[in-house]
Design a protein around this motif. Sequence first.
Motif, PDB file in Angstrom:
ATOM      1  N   ASP A  67       0.826  -1.222   0.000  1.00 39.70           N
ATOM      2  CA  ASP A  67       0.000   0.000   0.000  1.00 39.70           C
ATOM      3  C   ASP A  67       0.858   1.269   0.000  1.00 39.70           C
ATOM      4  OD1 ASP A  67      -2.306  -1.436   0.014  1.00 39.70           O
ATOM      5  OD2 ASP A  67      -2.725  -1.181   2.142  1.00 39.70           O
ATOM      6  N   GLU A  68       1.922   1.256   0.803  1.00 40.90           N
ATOM      7  CA  GLU A  68       2.793   2.436   0.854  1.00 40.90           C
ATOM      8  C   GLU A  68       3.458   2.709  -0.498  1.00 40.90           C
ATOM      9  OE1 GLU A  68       4.040   2.074   5.557  1.00 40.90           O
ATOM     10  OE2 GLU A  68       5.631   2.047   4.052  1.00 40.90           O
ATOM     11  N   GLU A  69       3.867   1.621  -1.163  1.00 35.35           N
ATOM     12  CA  GLU A  69       4.483   1.768  -2.491  1.00 35.35           C
ATOM     13  C   GLU A  69       3.499   2.376  -3.481  1.00 35.35           C
ATOM     14  OE1 GLU A  69       7.758   0.529  -4.025  1.00 35.35           O
ATOM     15  OE2 GLU A  69       7.949   1.318  -2.003  1.00 35.35           O
ATOM     16  N   ILE A  70       2.247   1.886  -3.424  1.00 37.08           N
ATOM     17  CA  ILE A  70       1.219   2.409  -4.335  1.00 37.08           C
ATOM     18  C   ILE A  70       0.979   3.890  -4.044  1.00 37.08           C
ATOM     19  CG2 ILE A  70      -1.242   2.272  -4.944  1.00 37.08           C
ATOM     20  CD1 ILE A  70      -1.021  -0.784  -4.525  1.00 37.08           C
ATOM     21  N   LEU A 115      -3.819  -1.847  -9.489  1.00 35.19           N
ATOM     22  CA  LEU A 115      -2.506  -1.340  -9.053  1.00 35.19           C
ATOM     23  C   LEU A 115      -1.843  -2.333  -8.096  1.00 35.19           C
ATOM     24  CD1 LEU A 115      -3.369   2.405  -8.262  1.00 35.19           C
ATOM     25  CD2 LEU A 115      -2.151   1.546 -10.273  1.00 35.19           C
ATOM     26  N   GLU A 116      -2.660  -2.875  -7.203  1.00 34.87           N
ATOM     27  CA  GLU A 116      -2.160  -3.830  -6.205  1.00 34.87           C
ATOM     28  C   GLU A 116      -1.597  -5.078  -6.896  1.00 34.87           C
ATOM     29  OE1 GLU A 116      -5.272  -5.832  -3.754  1.00 34.87           O
ATOM     30  OE2 GLU A 116      -4.084  -5.179  -2.038  1.00 34.87           O
ATOM     31  N   GLY A 169      -0.439  -5.359  -9.951  1.00 33.63           N
ATOM     32  CA  GLY A 169       0.791  -5.014 -10.666  1.00 33.63           C
ATOM     33  C   GLY A 169       1.975  -4.922  -9.718  1.00 33.63           C
ATOM     34  N   LYS A 170       1.747  -4.326  -8.561  1.00 35.99           N
ATOM     35  CA  LYS A 170       2.822  -4.129  -7.588  1.00 35.99           C
ATOM     36  C   LYS A 170       3.253  -5.477  -6.992  1.00 35.99           C
ATOM     37  CE  LYS A 170       4.566  -0.924  -6.750  1.00 35.99           C
ATOM     38  NZ  LYS A 170       5.894  -0.605  -7.359  1.00 35.99           N
ATOM     39  N   ILE A 171       2.300  -6.328  -6.670  1.00 36.61           N
ATOM     40  CA  ILE A 171       2.650  -7.639  -6.104  1.00 36.61           C
ATOM     41  C   ILE A 171       3.429  -8.463  -7.127  1.00 36.61           C
ATOM     42  CG2 ILE A 171       1.633  -9.866  -5.384  1.00 36.61           C
ATOM     43  CD1 ILE A 171      -0.464  -8.203  -3.840  1.00 36.61           C
ATOM     44  N   ASN A 172       3.006  -8.393  -8.354  1.00 34.32           N
ATOM     45  CA  ASN A 172       3.682  -9.123  -9.416  1.00 34.32           C
ATOM     46  C   ASN A 172       5.131  -8.648  -9.549  1.00 34.32           C
ATOM     47  OD1 ASN A 172       3.665 -11.002 -11.476  1.00 34.32           O
ATOM     48  ND2 ASN A 172       3.268  -9.454 -13.019  1.00 34.32           N
ATOM     49  N   GLU A 173       5.307  -7.346  -9.517  1.00 30.37           N
ATOM     50  CA  GLU A 173       6.651  -6.764  -9.651  1.00 30.37           C
ATOM     51  C   GLU A 173       7.533  -7.148  -8.453  1.00 30.37           C
ATOM     52  OE1 GLU A 173       6.441  -2.415  -9.794  1.00 30.37           O
ATOM     53  OE2 GLU A 173       8.328  -2.410  -8.677  1.00 30.37           O
ATOM     54  N   ALA A 186       1.394  -7.321   2.226  1.00 33.19           N
ATOM     55  CA  ALA A 186       0.360  -7.126   1.204  1.00 33.19           C
ATOM     56  C   ALA A 186      -0.924  -6.673   1.893  1.00 33.19           C
ATOM     57  CB  ALA A 186       0.134  -8.427   0.440  1.00 33.19           C
ATOM     58  N   GLY A 187      -1.724  -5.881   1.223  1.00 33.43           N
ATOM     59  CA  GLY A 187      -2.979  -5.411   1.819  1.00 33.43           C
ATOM     60  C   GLY A 187      -3.932  -6.565   2.111  1.00 33.43           C
ATOM     61  N   GLY A 188      -4.854  -6.315   3.024  1.00 33.51           N
ATOM     62  CA  GLY A 188      -5.759  -7.363   3.495  1.00 33.51           C
ATOM     63  C   GLY A 188      -6.607  -8.046   2.439  1.00 33.51           C
ATOM     64  N   GLY A 189      -6.826  -7.363   1.305  1.00 26.49           N
ATOM     65  CA  GLY A 189      -7.697  -7.952   0.284  1.00 26.49           C
ATOM     66  C   GLY A 189      -6.933  -8.598  -0.856  1.00 26.49           C
ATOM     67  N   ALA A 190      -5.605  -8.565  -0.797  1.00 26.48           N
ATOM     68  CA  ALA A 190      -4.791  -9.049  -1.918  1.00 26.48           C
ATOM     69  C   ALA A 190      -5.019 -10.530  -2.241  1.00 26.48           C
ATOM     70  CB  ALA A 190      -3.311  -8.809  -1.620  1.00 26.48           C
ATOM     71  N   VAL A 191      -5.321 -11.305  -1.211  1.00 26.64           N
ATOM     72  CA  VAL A 191      -5.436 -12.761  -1.398  1.00 26.64           C
ATOM     73  C   VAL A 191      -6.657 -13.186  -2.212  1.00 26.64           C
ATOM     74  CG1 VAL A 191      -4.200 -13.448   0.687  1.00 26.64           C
ATOM     75  CG2 VAL A 191      -6.642 -12.943   0.798  1.00 26.64           C
ATOM     76  N   ILE A 192      -7.611 -12.280  -2.384  1.00 24.60           N
ATOM     77  CA  ILE A 192      -8.837 -12.645  -3.094  1.00 24.60           C
ATOM     78  C   ILE A 192      -8.554 -12.966  -4.556  1.00 24.60           C
ATOM     79  CG2 ILE A 192     -11.074 -11.723  -3.863  1.00 24.60           C
ATOM     80  CD1 ILE A 192     -11.037 -10.089  -1.252  1.00 24.60           C
ATOM     81  N   ASP A 193      -7.514 -12.357  -5.084  1.00 24.45           N
ATOM     82  CA  ASP A 193      -7.155 -12.601  -6.478  1.00 24.45           C
ATOM     83  C   ASP A 193      -6.119 -13.726  -6.545  1.00 24.45           C
ATOM     84  OD1 ASP A 193      -6.066 -12.481  -9.100  1.00 24.45           O
ATOM     85  OD2 ASP A 193      -6.698 -10.386  -9.255  1.00 24.45           O
ATOM     86  N   GLU A 194      -6.536 -14.817  -7.153  1.00 23.78           N
ATOM     87  CA  GLU A 194      -5.691 -16.013  -7.261  1.00 23.78           C
ATOM     88  C   GLU A 194      -4.328 -15.689  -7.889  1.00 23.78           C
ATOM     89  OE1 GLU A 194      -4.546 -19.904  -7.007  1.00 23.78           O
ATOM     90  OE2 GLU A 194      -6.387 -19.093  -6.149  1.00 23.78           O
TER      91      GLU A 194
END
Length: 169
Positions: free
Chosen positions: A33-36, A59-60, A62-66, A77-85
Amino acid sequence: MRNITLVGFMGTGKTTAGRILARRLGYRFIDVDEEIEREQGVSISHIFSELGEGYFRMLERGKINELSRRPGLVISAGGGAVIDERNIEAIKTGGVIVCLTATPDAVMKRVGNSAGRPLLNVPDPMSRIIELMAAREQFYRKADFTIDTTAMTPKDVAEEIIRITTGKI
Ligand code: S3P
């Protein structure tokens, strides 16, 4: 050096414990989140209200992938990041995934004023916490390790993460 990525509900201590963990391991700490916010030049709340949650999730992702392609990181990672496989897959490719949990009461106490957390900026945040936690449980279960932080200090959490991931990173 494989990464350690911390996931879990808002207020479970990912950022606080993550910073301690990174210091202890000599890893670099990065909060998604801070990076975004830094890159976009606006707050997460602003992104949610002006551009929508879907835009934030893009955005989240893309950032996690990078970040998952870089070595030697402790990532919060933000609390909702896990929802996306796709996020789980990227995180697991880069290293181990540790889920922090806490009871709704503990989360409520820790998040306090929810102005910075758009999803909890509602008239009845406790009901929202209970509802969101239940809906996300199935996703949080995909982590390699889970730690209930309810009765733990951030330092204890960092030590526990080191203990369970030793030999696996
Ligand atoms: C969110 C959690 C927040 C932030 C955004 C959405 C969520 O991160 O990414 O407000 O969906 O649970 P923290 O878990 O770091 O508070």
